[in-house]
Design a protein around this motif. Sequence first.
Motif, mmCIF file in Angstrom:
data_model
loop_
_atom_site.group_PDB
_atom_site.id
_atom_site.type_symbol
_atom_site.label_atom_id
_atom_site.label_comp_id
_atom_site.label_asym_id
_atom_site.label_seq_id
_atom_site.Cartn_x
_atom_site.Cartn_y
_atom_site.Cartn_z
ATOM 1 N N VAL A 134 0.771 -1.326 -0.016
ATOM 2 C CA VAL A 134 0.126 0.040 0.031
ATOM 3 C C VAL A 134 0.809 1.231 0.044
ATOM 4 O O VAL A 134 1.154 1.776 1.148
ATOM 5 C CB VAL A 134 -0.929 -0.040 1.419
ATOM 6 N N ASP A 135 1.492 1.417 -1.149
ATOM 7 C CA ASP A 135 2.496 2.691 -1.230
ATOM 8 C C ASP A 135 2.347 3.370 -2.666
ATOM 9 O O ASP A 135 2.311 2.680 -3.676
ATOM 10 C CB ASP A 135 3.726 1.641 -1.391
ATOM 11 N N ARG A 136 2.426 4.528 -2.504
ATOM 12 C CA ARG A 136 2.394 5.379 -3.792
ATOM 13 C C ARG A 136 3.803 5.221 -4.568
ATOM 14 O O ARG A 136 3.687 5.710 -5.933
ATOM 15 C CB ARG A 136 2.377 6.854 -3.174
ATOM 16 N N LYS A 137 4.696 4.713 -4.106
ATOM 17 C CA LYS A 137 5.768 4.547 -5.116
ATOM 18 C C LYS A 137 5.398 3.426 -5.935
ATOM 19 O O LYS A 137 6.402 3.428 -6.888
ATOM 20 C CB LYS A 137 7.083 4.089 -3.921
ATOM 21 N N ALA A 158 0.641 -4.490 -5.597
ATOM 22 C CA ALA A 158 0.837 -3.193 -5.276
ATOM 23 C C ALA A 158 -0.684 -2.373 -5.331
ATOM 24 O O ALA A 158 -1.338 -2.522 -6.340
ATOM 25 C CB ALA A 158 1.916 -2.401 -5.816
ATOM 26 N N ASP A 159 -0.847 -1.451 -4.409
ATOM 27 C CA ASP A 159 -1.935 -0.478 -4.227
ATOM 28 C C ASP A 159 -1.283 1.101 -4.338
ATOM 29 O O ASP A 159 -1.404 1.438 -3.020
ATOM 30 C CB ASP A 159 -2.900 -0.874 -3.243
ATOM 31 N N PRO A 160 -0.998 1.426 -5.150
ATOM 32 C CA PRO A 160 -0.683 2.949 -5.149
ATOM 33 C C PRO A 160 -1.604 3.940 -4.862
ATOM 34 O O PRO A 160 -1.349 5.205 -4.190
ATOM 35 C CB PRO A 160 -0.048 3.322 -6.733
ATOM 36 N N SER A 161 -2.911 3.533 -4.998
ATOM 37 C CA SER A 161 -4.028 4.436 -4.532
ATOM 38 C C SER A 161 -4.010 4.458 -3.078
ATOM 39 O O SER A 161 -4.441 5.345 -2.370
ATOM 40 C CB SER A 161 -5.259 4.182 -5.185
ATOM 41 N N THR A 162 -3.450 3.559 -2.237
ATOM 42 C CA THR A 162 -3.562 3.292 -0.953
ATOM 43 C C THR A 162 -5.063 3.140 -0.428
ATOM 44 O O THR A 162 -5.369 3.463 0.893
ATOM 45 C CB THR A 162 -2.992 4.304 -0.113
ATOM 46 N N GLU A 163 -5.972 2.936 -1.054
ATOM 47 C CA GLU A 163 -7.370 2.699 -0.831
ATOM 48 C C GLU A 163 -7.564 1.503 0.086
ATOM 49 O O GLU A 163 -8.356 1.353 0.694
ATOM 50 C CB GLU A 163 -8.193 2.526 -2.036
#
Length: 211
Positions: A134-137, A158-163
């Motif tokens: 859960v990382d915008r990178k 990965a979940d770049p949205s961090t939702e």
Amino acid sequence: MSEKARNLKPALLVVALAAIAAAFGVYLKGEGDGKVEPAATQASTAAPQNAVTKVLSTGTMTAFVVKADRKPVPEIAFLPENGGETSLKAWKGRVVLVNLWATWCAPCREEMPSLAKLQTEMGSPEFEVVAIAVDRKGLEASGKFLKEVGATALKLYADPSTEMLGKFQAVGLPSSILIDREGREIGRLAGPAEWDSPDAKALIKAALAEK
């Protein structure tokens, strides 16, 4: 006491025993076919309880909270390593340990190798550790992190949205959510844990034993 009174005692005892037996017979009978199984037999045919119970929240899994009422986990799109999108629907029919983490999370760095060991030792068509950054990178930085900590046994998601954090109502990172074959949350553990420990493996085995 007269001899006649003494002779009446055995007879009265027989009558009393017969009455008790009759009463017991009536207790076991019901409507319909007139037969009701004794309580012990009824209990043996009752549906078994869920294999995962609070009893398994022990040792290294003391912080694992078992859900009394299992609810479907949220459907959130996230990125697999090969691009595109996926969601937890892709794992329906399998037991899944979802781990939410981030590259900037120090406790995640400590925990990740144990998750990789759990995947190596217990990963199968029936079970998978699904570790989601859960990382915008995004994927590139997350993949580099897994290599640095020696957790390449885990597939990269990965979940770049961090939702994920809000949808799962996770209070922080890392957070681990155990999901049954029906896509429902069995329970969760907030914070790092020794996922390659005997206690953790016992928890996973119990989830796999559920039918």
